[in-house]
Enzyme design. Structure first.
Site, PDB file in Angstrom:
ATOM      1  N   ASP A 138       0.866  -1.185   0.000  1.00 21.19           N
ATOM      2  CA  ASP A 138       0.000   0.000   0.000  1.00 21.19           C
ATOM      3  C   ASP A 138       0.906   1.239   0.000  1.00 21.19           C
ATOM      4  O   ASP A 138       1.712   1.432   0.913  1.00 21.19           O
ATOM      5  CB  ASP A 138      -0.865  -0.050   1.263  1.00 21.19           C
ATOM      6  N   ILE A 139       0.755   2.087  -1.000  1.00 23.97           N
ATOM      7  CA  ILE A 139       1.668   3.229  -1.147  1.00 23.97           C
ATOM      8  C   ILE A 139       1.542   4.222   0.015  1.00 23.97           C
ATOM      9  O   ILE A 139       2.491   4.947   0.316  1.00 23.97           O
ATOM     10  CB  ILE A 139       1.453   3.921  -2.516  1.00 23.97           C
ATOM     11  N   ASN A 145      -7.137  13.317 -10.167  1.00 15.80           N
ATOM     12  CA  ASN A 145      -7.954  13.811 -11.284  1.00 15.80           C
ATOM     13  C   ASN A 145      -7.657  15.297 -11.480  1.00 15.80           C
ATOM     14  O   ASN A 145      -7.002  15.925 -10.649  1.00 15.80           O
ATOM     15  CB  ASN A 145      -9.446  13.572 -11.033  1.00 15.80           C
ATOM     16  N   SER A 162      -2.824   5.720 -14.078  1.00 18.13           N
ATOM     17  CA  SER A 162      -3.772   5.428 -15.171  1.00 18.13           C
ATOM     18  C   SER A 162      -4.154   3.953 -15.303  1.00 18.13           C
ATOM     19  O   SER A 162      -4.904   3.610 -16.218  1.00 18.13           O
ATOM     20  CB  SER A 162      -3.265   5.931 -16.538  1.00 18.13           C
ATOM     21  N   GLY A 166      -5.914   2.048 -13.299  1.00 19.95           N
ATOM     22  CA  GLY A 166      -7.170   1.651 -12.658  1.00 19.95           C
ATOM     23  C   GLY A 166      -8.343   2.239 -13.410  1.00 19.95           C
ATOM     24  O   GLY A 166      -8.615   1.875 -14.549  1.00 19.95           O
ATOM     25  N   TYR A 209      -8.715   4.822 -15.064  1.00 20.79           N
ATOM     26  CA  TYR A 209      -8.422   5.454 -16.349  1.00 20.79           C
ATOM     27  C   TYR A 209      -8.091   4.463 -17.465  1.00 20.79           C
ATOM     28  O   TYR A 209      -7.890   4.867 -18.616  1.00 20.79           O
ATOM     29  CB  TYR A 209      -7.324   6.517 -16.194  1.00 20.79           C
ATOM     30  N   GLY A 269      -9.757   4.666  -5.772  1.00 23.28           N
ATOM     31  CA  GLY A 269      -8.442   4.082  -6.033  1.00 23.28           C
ATOM     32  C   GLY A 269      -7.359   4.609  -5.119  1.00 23.28           C
ATOM     33  O   GLY A 269      -7.583   4.869  -3.929  1.00 23.28           O
ATOM     34  N   VAL A 270      -6.187   4.810  -5.695  1.00 23.81           N
ATOM     35  CA  VAL A 270      -5.048   5.248  -4.886  1.00 23.81           C
ATOM     36  C   VAL A 270      -5.263   6.687  -4.384  1.00 23.81           C
ATOM     37  O   VAL A 270      -4.822   7.048  -3.287  1.00 23.81           O
ATOM     38  CB  VAL A 270      -3.725   5.067  -5.675  1.00 23.81           C
ATOM     39  N   ASP A 271      -5.952   7.483  -5.173  1.00 20.08           N
ATOM     40  CA  ASP A 271      -6.265   8.862  -4.786  1.00 20.08           C
ATOM     41  C   ASP A 271      -7.083   8.861  -3.486  1.00 20.08           C
ATOM     42  O   ASP A 271      -6.775   9.595  -2.524  1.00 20.08           O
ATOM     43  CB  ASP A 271      -7.056   9.505  -5.940  1.00 20.08           C
TER      44      ASP A 271
HETATM   45  N1  APR Z   1      -1.415   1.809  -3.057  1.00 15.52           N
HETATM   46  C1  APR Z   1      -0.886   1.572  -4.286  1.00 15.52           C
HETATM   47  N2  APR Z   1      -1.641   1.404  -5.390  1.00 15.52           N
HETATM   48  C2  APR Z   1      -2.983   1.480  -5.247  1.00 15.52           C
HETATM   49  C3  APR Z   1      -3.604   1.736  -4.003  1.00 15.52           C
HETATM   50  C4  APR Z   1      -2.762   1.915  -2.865  1.00 15.52           C
HETATM   51  N3  APR Z   1      -3.246   2.158  -1.647  1.00 15.52           N
HETATM   52  N4  APR Z   1      -4.954   1.769  -4.192  1.00 15.52           N
HETATM   53  C5  APR Z   1      -5.165   1.519  -5.504  1.00 15.52           C
HETATM   54  N5  APR Z   1      -3.976   1.344  -6.144  1.00 15.52           N
HETATM   55  C6  APR Z   1      -3.705   1.036  -7.559  1.00 15.52           C
HETATM   56  C7  APR Z   1      -4.809   0.403  -8.359  1.00 15.52           C
HETATM   57  O1  APR Z   1      -4.816  -1.006  -8.133  1.00 15.52           O
HETATM   58  C8  APR Z   1      -4.389   0.722  -9.778  1.00 15.52           C
HETATM   59  O2  APR Z   1      -3.508  -0.283 -10.272  1.00 15.52           O
HETATM   60  O3  APR Z   1      -3.461   2.247  -8.243  1.00 15.52           O
HETATM   61  C9  APR Z   1      -3.570   2.010  -9.647  1.00 15.52           C
HETATM   62  C10 APR Z   1      -4.171   3.229 -10.293  1.00 15.52           C
HETATM   63  O4  APR Z   1      -5.580   3.153 -10.268  1.00 15.52           O
HETATM   64  P1  APR Z   1      -6.504   4.401  -9.922  1.00 15.52           P
HETATM   65  O5  APR Z   1      -6.310   4.784  -8.509  1.00 15.52           O
HETATM   66  O6  APR Z   1      -7.868   4.078 -10.374  1.00 15.52           O
HETATM   67  O7  APR Z   1      -5.860   5.611 -10.803  1.00 15.52           O
HETATM   68  P2  APR Z   1      -6.068   5.999 -12.346  1.00 15.52           P
HETATM   69  O8  APR Z   1      -6.316   4.835 -13.222  1.00 15.52           O
HETATM   70  O9  APR Z   1      -4.928   6.922 -12.660  1.00 15.52           O
HETATM   71  O10 APR Z   1      -7.415   6.826 -12.328  1.00 15.52           O
HETATM   72  C11 APR Z   1      -7.462   8.087 -11.728  1.00 15.52           C
HETATM   73  O11 APR Z   1      -9.328   7.584 -10.337  1.00 15.52           O
HETATM   74  O12 APR Z   1      -9.885   7.859  -8.156  1.00 15.52           O
HETATM   75  C12 APR Z   1      -9.821   8.441  -9.296  1.00 15.52           C
HETATM   76  O13 APR Z   1      -9.488  10.731  -8.651  1.00 15.52           O
HETATM   77  C13 APR Z   1      -8.941   9.661  -9.397  1.00 15.52           C
HETATM   78  O14 APR Z   1     -10.310  10.310 -11.206  1.00 15.52           O
HETATM   79  C14 APR Z   1      -9.020   9.829 -10.859  1.00 15.52           C
HETATM   80  C15 APR Z   1      -8.888   8.424 -11.389  1.00 15.52           C
END
Ligand code: APR
Length: 173
Positions: free
Chosen positions: A9-10, A23, A116, A118, A120, A31-33
């Site tokens: 977990d980051i 975003n 991107s 997840g 995206y 997601g990670v955000d």
């Molecule tokens: N630690 C590390 N990686 C994580 C964690 C975490 N705690 N939680 C999720 N991830 C991974 C997901 O498994 C995925 O492989 O982060 C990767 C990116 O996925 P997203 O978070 O969906 O990011 P992204 O595809 O760039 O989409 C961005 O999602 O939540 C929204 O506000 C954000 O609109 C933006 C979009």
């Protein structure tokens, strides 16, 4: 090794900066955000609200608030639209602008999620190759950053990143 791939977990990373896959409004999301915003606490929402958003491929920095990391670098990855909309260059720019922002702020260790990959929808193998090639290329030209982590929570993506790093090393030996 200057670069490591971790299954973790980051938000738990004790580094100078973690990168957030945000975003364009920097309002926090899923997601990670979402994980970063929850772990960092309310102070992060307020700091993000003052930044005026962020363009795709750019990066903006805040403090880490309640995270173990000192800073959070917010970058906005491209939404995958089939590959004909400059998505690869935009993803590359996410890594380059995050690293530039890191250097400007004296960051020595930095952790990237799979930007991107997840919500995206970027194809994972292509995203991993862009991430690894861009970061390795940057580290060749710049001595400021001492350690880069690619931090994945998904086991399949973890394997894809390990393979991308291995491929890079074989092709650049
Ligand atoms: N630690 C590390 N990686 C994580 C964690 C975490 N705690 N939680 C999720 N991830 C991974 C997901 O498994 C995925 O492989 O982060 C990767 C990116 O996925 P997203 O978070 O969906 O990011 P992204 O595809 O760039 O989409 C961005 O999602 O939540 C929204 O506000 C954000 O609109 C933006 C979009």
């Amino acid at each position: 090794m200057k670069v490591d791939v971790l299954l973790k977990d980051i938000t738990e990373m004790k580094v100078d900066a973690v990168v957030n896959a945000a975003n364009r409004l920097l309002t926090g999301g899923g997601g990670v955000d979402g994980a970063i915003h929850r772990a960092a606490g309310e102070g992060l929402n307020k700091a993000c609200a003052r930044l005026g958003g962020c363009e795709t491929g750019d990066a903006k920095i805040t403090k880490g608030f309640k995270l173990p990391a000192k800073y959070i670098i917010h970058t906005v990855g491209p939404i995958w639209k089939g590959g004909g909309s400059n998505e690869e260059t935009q993803l590359k720019n996410c890594y380059l602008s995050s690293l530039s922002e890191a250097v400007l702020n004296g960051v020595k260790s930095i952790a990237f999620p799979a930007i991107s990959c997840g919500a995206y929808g970027f194809p994972h193998e292509r995203a991993a190759a862009i991430a690894v090639n861009t970061v390795m290329g940057f580290l060749k030209r710049n001595d400021d950053i001492e350690k880069v982590y690619f931090v994945l929570v998904d086991e399949n993506l973890f394997k894809i990143y390990c393979a991308a790093l291995y491929d890079y090393e074989v092709n650049n030996a």
